[in-house]
Design an enzyme around this catalytic site. Sequence first.
Site, PDB file in Angstrom:
ATOM      1  N   SER A  53       0.806  -1.209   0.000  1.00  0.00           N
ATOM      2  CA  SER A  53       0.000   0.000   0.000  1.00  0.00           C
ATOM      3  C   SER A  53       0.850   1.275   0.000  1.00  0.00           C
ATOM      4  O   SER A  53       1.693   1.458  -0.881  1.00  0.00           O
ATOM      5  CB  SER A  53      -0.961  -0.040   1.196  1.00  0.00           C
ATOM      6  N   ASP A 220      -5.949  -3.679  -2.237  1.00  0.00           N
ATOM      7  CA  ASP A 220      -4.876  -3.233  -1.351  1.00  0.00           C
ATOM      8  C   ASP A 220      -4.157  -4.393  -0.655  1.00  0.00           C
ATOM      9  O   ASP A 220      -4.790  -5.266  -0.067  1.00  0.00           O
ATOM     10  CB  ASP A 220      -5.492  -2.305  -0.303  1.00  0.00           C
TER      11      ASP A 220
END
Length: 372
Positions: A53, A220
């Site tokens: 991320s 993510d």
Amino acid sequence: MDPVELERTTDRNAPALALSGGGFRATLYHCGALIRLNELGLLAQMGRIAAVSGGSITAARLAIAWDDMTLVNDRFTNLDSHVIAPLRNFCSRGIDISAGVIGALNPFTSAGARLAKAYETLLDKRTLQDLPDAPDFVFKATNLQTGRAVRFQKRYMADYMIGCIFNPDLPLSTVVAASSAFPPVLSPVRIKLKPSAWTNLTGASHFSDNNYKRELRLTDGGAYDNMALESVDDFNPVIVSDAGKPFSVTETASGLWPKQLSRILSISTDQARSLRRRLLYTACVSEGRAFAISQIDCGIADRPAEQKIAFSAEMIAHLAGIRTRLNRFSVAEQDNLINWGWLSMDVLARSYLPQARNAPAPTALPLPVHPV
């Protein structure tokens, strides 16, 4: 092929660094960690750097700059110009709203595709094959189809339920977009692949099903492992920069269904993170390996290393609770986060890493105009 055999390509007796998720907040906090690790002579020694991320944004910029930086006495002399300054410039503009809105309104694109487009300038349109051979950079996303991590690196990409692809020539911007595609607004990032490109792995239960190999739908990487620990937890030492959202305790709990679901998700996420930390602690202690975890919400006053820099507990609490979006961060916010990432990593490294234990305590922050 055995996944363990595939994985054992890097010397485990070299330092490894994990950069957590947490949006631009994490990107900037990790900048501070990189600066201090470089000053301590540790950054250039890394055997592996794993990221998810917001941490993937930092790691990707470091990766493409790695071979162009100047190393003098185990320290990069131009880390700021090649890595930190471009990241700060990138974090001074927002990309999440534009990616989400355009992706939702334009039928010819998607939020994930717009997110990848936004990363192209920062990453000079490089691909995974442009990464350095060493250290081993690993980027993580989460596969919505299998519920497992998809790891991207120069030598291969893999979902251990599907198989692996050797020497993937994917745009680094797409990889970072997949790693940072916060659900549901920015995900999924779709990556189309040829089924024939995959190699079977022992235990890959879905290798024979081409429906899993034609297109990956990714979200993510923090959904699976928000601290990127799984790729580095057997190195010595293990160094973690963790800017993930801290869990908040509340005196009351809402009975509304959406708020209950949000609260349960937070509890589950916090428990998963805590479990990974405990497992790392147990393994390192039992095997005599060193480790240091720098957490954005963790106090440093009680650590063993000598400290000469004062900090505000109120400011640290503010930084721990600052937004985790991919939107514009002011100069002051950037300075504060970089300073805190730097100071936290300094104290944790000098407290628990043999390579840094004899370093003198610093007396000034790198960005004194906006102290912590």
